[in-house]
Motif scaffolding. Structure first.
Motif, PDB file in Angstrom:
ATOM      1  N   LEU A  65     -10.567  33.019  14.498  1.00 51.23           N
ATOM      2  CA  LEU A  65      -9.183  32.542  14.625  1.00 51.23           C
ATOM      3  C   LEU A  65      -8.480  31.838  13.446  1.00 51.23           C
ATOM      4  O   LEU A  65      -7.295  31.699  13.168  1.00 51.23           O
TER       5      LEU A  65
ATOM      6  N   THR B 227      -8.900  28.584  12.631  1.00 49.58           N
ATOM      7  CA  THR B 227      -8.061  27.478  13.132  1.00 49.58           C
ATOM      8  C   THR B 227      -7.654  26.393  12.173  1.00 49.58           C
ATOM      9  O   THR B 227      -6.769  25.817  12.376  1.00 49.58           O
TER      10      THR B 227
ATOM     11  N   ARG C  89      -4.313  27.858  10.902  1.00 50.36           N
ATOM     12  CA  ARG C  89      -3.307  28.162  11.685  1.00 50.36           C
ATOM     13  C   ARG C  89      -3.140  26.983  12.724  1.00 50.36           C
ATOM     14  O   ARG C  89      -1.813  26.932  13.134  1.00 50.36           O
TER      15      ARG C  89
ATOM     16  N   LEU D 111      -2.605  31.972  19.915  1.00 46.65           N
ATOM     17  CA  LEU D 111      -2.629  33.011  18.643  1.00 46.65           C
ATOM     18  C   LEU D 111      -2.795  34.361  19.278  1.00 46.65           C
ATOM     19  O   LEU D 111      -2.720  35.197  18.521  1.00 46.65           O
TER      20      LEU D 111
ATOM     21  N   GLU E 223      -0.319  36.254  17.345  1.00 47.97           N
ATOM     22  CA  GLU E 223      -0.291  36.214  15.864  1.00 47.97           C
ATOM     23  C   GLU E 223      -1.412  36.670  15.071  1.00 47.97           C
ATOM     24  O   GLU E 223      -1.437  37.531  14.226  1.00 47.97           O
ATOM     25  N   VAL E 224      -2.788  36.637  15.950  1.00 49.07           N
ATOM     26  CA  VAL E 224      -4.054  37.273  15.068  1.00 49.07           C
ATOM     27  C   VAL E 224      -4.285  38.401  16.219  1.00 49.07           C
ATOM     28  O   VAL E 224      -4.521  38.386  17.395  1.00 49.07           O
TER      29      VAL E 224
END
Length: 454
Positions: A21, A23, A26, A75, A78-79
């Protein structure tokens, strides 16, 4: 629940999710929470192992799952594949939650259906593992596509920058050309026409190689013109002096003789002036683009002209070079319908190559080697045959099949474009319906034979 399962989640799943992800970029807060939670989990698992506690592993396990599920949910839009990762975690947590609740609240029911619970945990564990692999593979593919798109965008940006720079340079150059338009208009139009084809550049390059030869050929008739002009001036002075004498003392026979000499000198001046003019006219005709119109041409005179020009051109570059020129012209040869500019370029290219070959061999051969270039014509039943031969370096067997290919050359870089023989081949075969053949022995010499149908 054994401590192994939360340990595996902390050791493998959490780092996988952080990387998957991204992270750190993000969701930096969640990234920090996962890192701290992982450390706490390891500490609590160590306590559980030391104290042999069975109560600590379940809350550690579910707490870690929450740490994983949180960023996956946040997410999911978004991901790519974050949603898949989330639904990988949820069933795992639900099944293990039901398993733990059943084990503690209804132990008898749990014991009766232990096989069912173990099977469910195994299935959901395998399913989660498979989903994780699928998500990882899809993410890799997405990253590849993303990198490809990024690279394309970068390439487009570079191309756009180059385009702008090129447009600026073109505009700048156009401005310079515009300033010189009046002076260079005629030359510019000619240059544009020649730039349209690389082959035309090759034609003009062959003329450039003859510059010294042309100068030598023009110098001879100019020397005659100068000499006869000087003699004529002296004769005129002598005639003027004779005319200045009293009439009874003048020698009319001498005056008539002087006038005859002046007349002969003027004829010679006219003859050599026309000779110089014909050389210039021939070279201008050679430099012009082909009209494509065939006309009767004396091939003997054409071949002889280019043989001498090519030789003197090479001599101007290398004063130490000498070569023997043999000509065997068939006097019965009729005028042949050819395109003069094009066929002249064929002869010029073959003769230039012949002199180049004998010069190259003379640099490595003993003193008794005599460079020789031979040009001959013959009128036969098969047609008109023109041969250009030399006793130069020859052509290796493996290169013979390539010799007429465009851009192929055996000369060093910068000394040949590789278009000469290719152009000659097209002119003879396509432009005149003839043939051109190669006969060469490495170390002995080369002969090109052109056959034209009458």
């Amino acid at each position: 629940m054994s401590f192994i399962l939360p340990f595996l989640v902390a050791f493998f799943l959490l780092p996988f999710v952080q990387k998957f992800l991204q992270t750190a970029e993000r969701l930096p807060e969640w990234h920090q929470r996962i890192r701290i939670g992982r450390l706490i989990a390891f500490g609590l698992l160590l306590v559980a192992v030391v104290t042999d506690s069975e109560k600590l592993p379940p809350p550690i396990f579910f707490g870690l799952l929450i740490l994983v599920a949180g960023p996956a949910y946040l997410l999911k839009e978004e991901v790519p594949n974050a949603r898949l990762l989330f639904w990988m975690i949820v069933p795992l947590g639900v099944v293990f939650l039901i398993d733990n609740l059943a084990e503690y609240w209804t132990p008898r029911f749990y014991e009766n259906y232990d096989t069912l619970f173990q099977t469910a945990k195994s299935i959901v564990f395998v399913l989660s593992f498979v989903l994780a692999i699928i998500a990882r593979n899809q993410q890799r593919e997405f990253n590849k596509q993303r990198q490809k798109l990024d690279q394309e965008e970068e390439n487009n940006r570079i191309l756009e920058a180059k385009k702008l720079d090129l447009e600026y340079q073109v505009a700048e150059r156009t401005a310079e050309i515009t300033k010189q338009k009046e002076e260079l208009q005629q030359a510019l139009e000619h240059l544009k026409a020649t730039q349209e084809q690389l082959i035309q550049s090759e034609k003009l390059a062959s003329l450039g190689e003859l510059t010294a030869g042309i100068a030598h050929e023009i110098q001879n008739p100019l020397n005659f013109v100068n000499n006869f002009s000087e003699v004529s001036v002296e004769l005129l002075d002598e005639l003027k002096s004779e005319r200045a004498r009293p009439k009874e003392d003048r020698d009319e026979g001498l005056e008539a003789e002087i006038l005859d000499d002046i007349f002969q000198n003027l004829e010679k001046i006219n003859h050599h002036g026309k000779r110089a003019s014909s050389i210039v006219t021939g070279m201008l005709q050679h430099s012009r683009a082909s009209t494509g119109k065939k006309e009767p041409v004396n091939l003997n005179a054409l071949a002889d002209e280019y043989l001498r020009l090519s030789y003197h051109g090479l001599r101007a570059k290398d004063k130490s070079f000498n070569a023997k020129m043999n000509t065997f012209f068939d006097e019965s040869l009729p005028k042949v319908n050819v395109i003069p500019q094009d066929f002249g370029r064929v002869l010029l290219n073959l003769i230039n190559n012949a002199f180049y070959a004998v010069q190259a061999r003379s640099l490595s051969q003993p003193e008794n080697y005599m460079p020789t270039v031979t040009v001959s014509t013959q009128n036969t039943d098969q047609g008109i045959i023109i041969k250009v031969g030399d006793n130069g370096t020859g052509i290796p067997e493996e290169l013979k099949s390539k010799i007429f290919q465009p851009f192929f050359t055996t000369k060093p870089t910068g000394q040949g474009t590789g278009l000469g023989l290719s152009l000659a081949y097209d002119i003879v075969t396509k432009g005149h319906g003839g043939t051109i053949e190669l006969d060469s022995v490495e170390g002995e010499g080369t002969t090109f034979t052109i056959t034209l149908s009458v």
